[in-house]
Design a protein around this motif. Structure first.
Motif, PDB file in Angstrom:
ATOM      1  N   CYS A  37       0.905  -1.236   0.100  1.00 50.39           N
ATOM      2  CA  CYS A  37      -0.052  -0.113   0.079  1.00 50.39           C
ATOM      3  C   CYS A  37       0.737   1.181   0.144  1.00 50.39           C
ATOM      4  O   CYS A  37       0.655   2.123  -0.602  1.00 50.39           O
ATOM      5  CB  CYS A  37      -0.907   0.010   1.238  1.00 50.39           C
ATOM      6  SG  CYS A  37      -2.396  -1.170   1.004  1.00 50.39           S
ATOM      7  N   GLU A  38       1.852   1.242   0.952  1.00 49.14           N
ATOM      8  CA  GLU A  38       2.841   2.327   0.627  1.00 49.14           C
ATOM      9  C   GLU A  38       3.607   2.672  -0.569  1.00 49.14           C
ATOM     10  O   GLU A  38       3.535   3.659  -0.964  1.00 49.14           O
ATOM     11  CB  GLU A  38       3.895   2.140   1.884  1.00 49.14           C
ATOM     12  CG  GLU A  38       3.281   2.230   3.099  1.00 49.14           C
ATOM     13  CD  GLU A  38       4.390   1.875   4.317  1.00 49.14           C
ATOM     14  OE1 GLU A  38       3.796   2.132   5.727  1.00 49.14           O
ATOM     15  OE2 GLU A  38       5.241   1.156   4.129  1.00 49.14           O
ATOM     16  N   GLU A  39       3.971   1.530  -1.135  1.00 51.81           N
ATOM     17  CA  GLU A  39       4.372   1.450  -2.616  1.00 51.81           C
ATOM     18  C   GLU A  39       3.484   2.227  -3.508  1.00 51.81           C
ATOM     19  O   GLU A  39       4.006   2.887  -4.402  1.00 51.81           O
ATOM     20  CB  GLU A  39       4.875   0.076  -3.100  1.00 51.81           C
ATOM     21  CG  GLU A  39       5.264  -0.073  -4.317  1.00 51.81           C
ATOM     22  CD  GLU A  39       5.929  -1.378  -4.789  1.00 51.81           C
ATOM     23  OE1 GLU A  39       5.990  -1.550  -6.036  1.00 51.81           O
ATOM     24  OE2 GLU A  39       6.207  -2.130  -3.899  1.00 51.81           O
ATOM     25  N   ILE A  40       2.240   1.582  -3.728  1.00 47.26           N
ATOM     26  CA  ILE A  40       1.578   2.094  -4.570  1.00 47.26           C
ATOM     27  C   ILE A  40       0.931   3.482  -4.753  1.00 47.26           C
ATOM     28  O   ILE A  40       0.872   4.278  -5.616  1.00 47.26           O
ATOM     29  CB  ILE A  40       0.223   1.220  -4.903  1.00 47.26           C
ATOM     30  CG1 ILE A  40      -0.592   1.567  -6.397  1.00 47.26           C
ATOM     31  CG2 ILE A  40      -0.674   1.415  -3.628  1.00 47.26           C
ATOM     32  CD1 ILE A  40      -1.648   0.359  -6.462  1.00 47.26           C
ATOM     33  N   VAL A  41       0.759   4.121  -3.110  1.00 48.27           N
ATOM     34  CA  VAL A  41       0.443   5.361  -3.012  1.00 48.27           C
ATOM     35  C   VAL A  41       1.678   6.342  -3.326  1.00 48.27           C
ATOM     36  O   VAL A  41       1.519   7.481  -4.041  1.00 48.27           O
ATOM     37  CB  VAL A  41       0.118   5.580  -1.461  1.00 48.27           C
ATOM     38  CG1 VAL A  41       0.085   7.025  -1.288  1.00 48.27           C
ATOM     39  CG2 VAL A  41      -1.226   4.798  -1.332  1.00 48.27           C
ATOM     40  N   GLU A  42       2.837   6.066  -2.918  1.00 49.24           N
ATOM     41  CA  GLU A  42       4.315   6.679  -3.390  1.00 49.24           C
ATOM     42  C   GLU A  42       4.381   6.760  -4.771  1.00 49.24           C
ATOM     43  O   GLU A  42       4.685   7.691  -5.303  1.00 49.24           O
ATOM     44  CB  GLU A  42       5.290   6.233  -2.510  1.00 49.24           C
ATOM     45  CG  GLU A  42       6.395   6.980  -2.938  1.00 49.24           C
ATOM     46  CD  GLU A  42       7.742   6.504  -1.955  1.00 49.24           C
ATOM     47  OE1 GLU A  42       8.766   7.062  -2.496  1.00 49.24           O
ATOM     48  OE2 GLU A  42       7.824   5.620  -1.171  1.00 49.24           O
ATOM     49  N   LYS A  43       4.096   5.612  -5.425  1.00 48.04           N
ATOM     50  CA  LYS A  43       4.240   5.641  -6.828  1.00 48.04           C
ATOM     51  C   LYS A  43       3.374   6.518  -7.668  1.00 48.04           C
ATOM     52  O   LYS A  43       3.691   6.849  -8.734  1.00 48.04           O
ATOM     53  CB  LYS A  43       4.089   4.055  -7.335  1.00 48.04           C
ATOM     54  CG  LYS A  43       4.209   3.714  -8.944  1.00 48.04           C
ATOM     55  CD  LYS A  43       3.797   2.393  -8.946  1.00 48.04           C
ATOM     56  CE  LYS A  43       3.780   2.090 -10.598  1.00 48.04           C
ATOM     57  NZ  LYS A  43       3.143   1.190 -10.837  1.00 48.04           N
ATOM     58  N   ASN A  44       2.290   6.737  -7.020  1.00 42.33           N
ATOM     59  CA  ASN A  44       1.246   7.618  -7.698  1.00 42.33           C
ATOM     60  C   ASN A  44       1.308   8.961  -7.353  1.00 42.33           C
ATOM     61  O   ASN A  44       0.284   9.865  -7.735  1.00 42.33           O
ATOM     62  CB  ASN A  44       0.112   6.905  -7.677  1.00 42.33           C
ATOM     63  CG  ASN A  44      -0.349   5.685  -8.707  1.00 42.33           C
ATOM     64  OD1 ASN A  44      -0.518   5.831  -9.760  1.00 42.33           O
ATOM     65  ND2 ASN A  44      -0.098   4.467  -8.175  1.00 42.33           N
ATOM     66  N   GLY A  45       2.368   9.277  -6.549  1.00 41.42           N
ATOM     67  CA  GLY A  45       2.322  10.805  -6.074  1.00 41.42           C
ATOM     68  C   GLY A  45       1.355  11.318  -5.151  1.00 41.42           C
ATOM     69  O   GLY A  45       1.272  12.246  -5.140  1.00 41.42           O
TER      70      GLY A  45
END
Length: 331
Positions: A237-245
């Motif tokens: 979840c942290e990865e996808i949120v950060e990946k999408n700015g």
């Protein structure tokens, strides 16, 4: 991956039969207090005799098509996530196609255990990218009670039956529909022994006259599954949120895999989600495996939990181990 990936309709179906914790007390050495304190589950739905995974899927799919304003004939592909198909062969997706009254569409079953719904969503995105104009039914349906050992009090209290479905296309979204912004999927096959349903597979074959053994049912190392589920869902979840700015404050509703309330609360605490920002259905459905997030998503829409402009974060974790996350934005 480029293109528009729109969820046009949402549907779910659960069996009528409710199995409460009080009833389980008469079946196995357990108690309502023990189940509730450790899992948050109060009741679960179980199929009627003879009711199959594809029966549940057909009703969920019909509800999703109705929600989308579509007919079954509009579908080009059927992706069916499950570890409890009607049979090893034919694929449950083919049986589902027949129950929907159509022929000639591409059908495939997908088994990523409890993560299957998001894996099937990613397959739908790939199909639409390769074949624009497609209309894909993504369904997740499980009769987990068909692989539940009712003498194993550690696992039998956890699981329930149900199905969820969505209709995905590359059309412009309309109000009430959602855009799939991103999906991130993961797996670690080295941990496969921690959560299994082995019996009947080619590695654990059965021959005529064999008795059913424990390996035919769900077997799980609960503490290790708990630790890995919390860590893996939190991280992805942290990865996808950060990946999408984005930041977690941009998420309006969090829909995690409905396995256990303690897992949901631990992941929510790590990500700073609480209260009405977290969708919880495990108390009334139990763990419906691949169907859990699909059912919870349909319930969230039906209950008005997502408003125009809302961003929803989904996350899953299952045997394999498999896990993943998806970002949706509602219109």
């Amino acid at each position: 991956m480029h293109g528009l990936f729109t969820i046009e309709g949402f549907g779910r179906h659960v069996p009528d039969r409710v199995l409460t914790n009080a009833e389980l007390e008469t079946m196995v050495d357990t108690s309502d207090d023990w189940i509730t304190s450790r899992t948050g589950i109060k009741e679960r739905r179980i199929v009627a005799p003879g009711e199959t995974s594809s029966d549940l899927a057909a009703k969920a799919a019909s509800n999703a098509l109705l929600s989308a304003g579509r007919e079954a004939a509009d579908l080009s592909h059927i992706f069916y996530a499950t570890f409890t198909p009607d049979a090893f062969c034919p694929p449950a997706s083919c049986i589902l196609q027949e129950k929907l009254g159509i022929r000639g569409r591409a059908c495939v079953d997908m088994n990523a255990a409890c993560s299957g719904f998001l894996y099937a969503i990613e397959a739908a995105r790939g199909t639409l990218a390769l074949r624009p104009g497609s209309t894909v039914l993504v369904t997740a349906a499980e009769v987990t009670t068909s692989r539940t050992n009712w003498a194993d009090r550690a696992t039998c209290v956890l699981f329930g039956d149900g199905a969820g479905a969505i209709v995905v296309s590359d059309r412009e979204p309309k109000p009430g529909q959602a855009v799939i912004e991103d999906v991130v999927l993961k797996a670690d096959g080295s941990l496969w022994p921690l959560l299994t349903v082995k019996g009947g597979g080619s590695g654990w074959p059965m021959k005529l006259g064999d008795t059913i053994k424990d390996e035919f049912f769900i077997e799980m190392n609960g503490p290790e599954v708990y630790k890995n589920a919390v860590r893996s869902m939190g991280s992805v979840c942290e990865e996808i949120v950060e990946k999408n700015g984005l930041v977690m404050d941009d998420i309006d509703l969090f829909i995690p895999h409905q396995a256990n309330l303690r897992i949901i609360e631990a992941v929510g605490k790590r990500l700073k989600f609480s209260g009405n920002r977290v969708m919880v259905t495990v108390d009334r459905y139990g763990n419906t495996s691949a169907a859990s997030v699909a059912i919870a998503l349909a319930d969230a829409v039906a209950e008005g939990r997502v408003k125009p402009g809302a961003r929803v974060l989904l996350t899953v974790f299952g045997g394999g181990f498999t896990w993943g996350a998806a970002l949706l934005k509602f219109v």
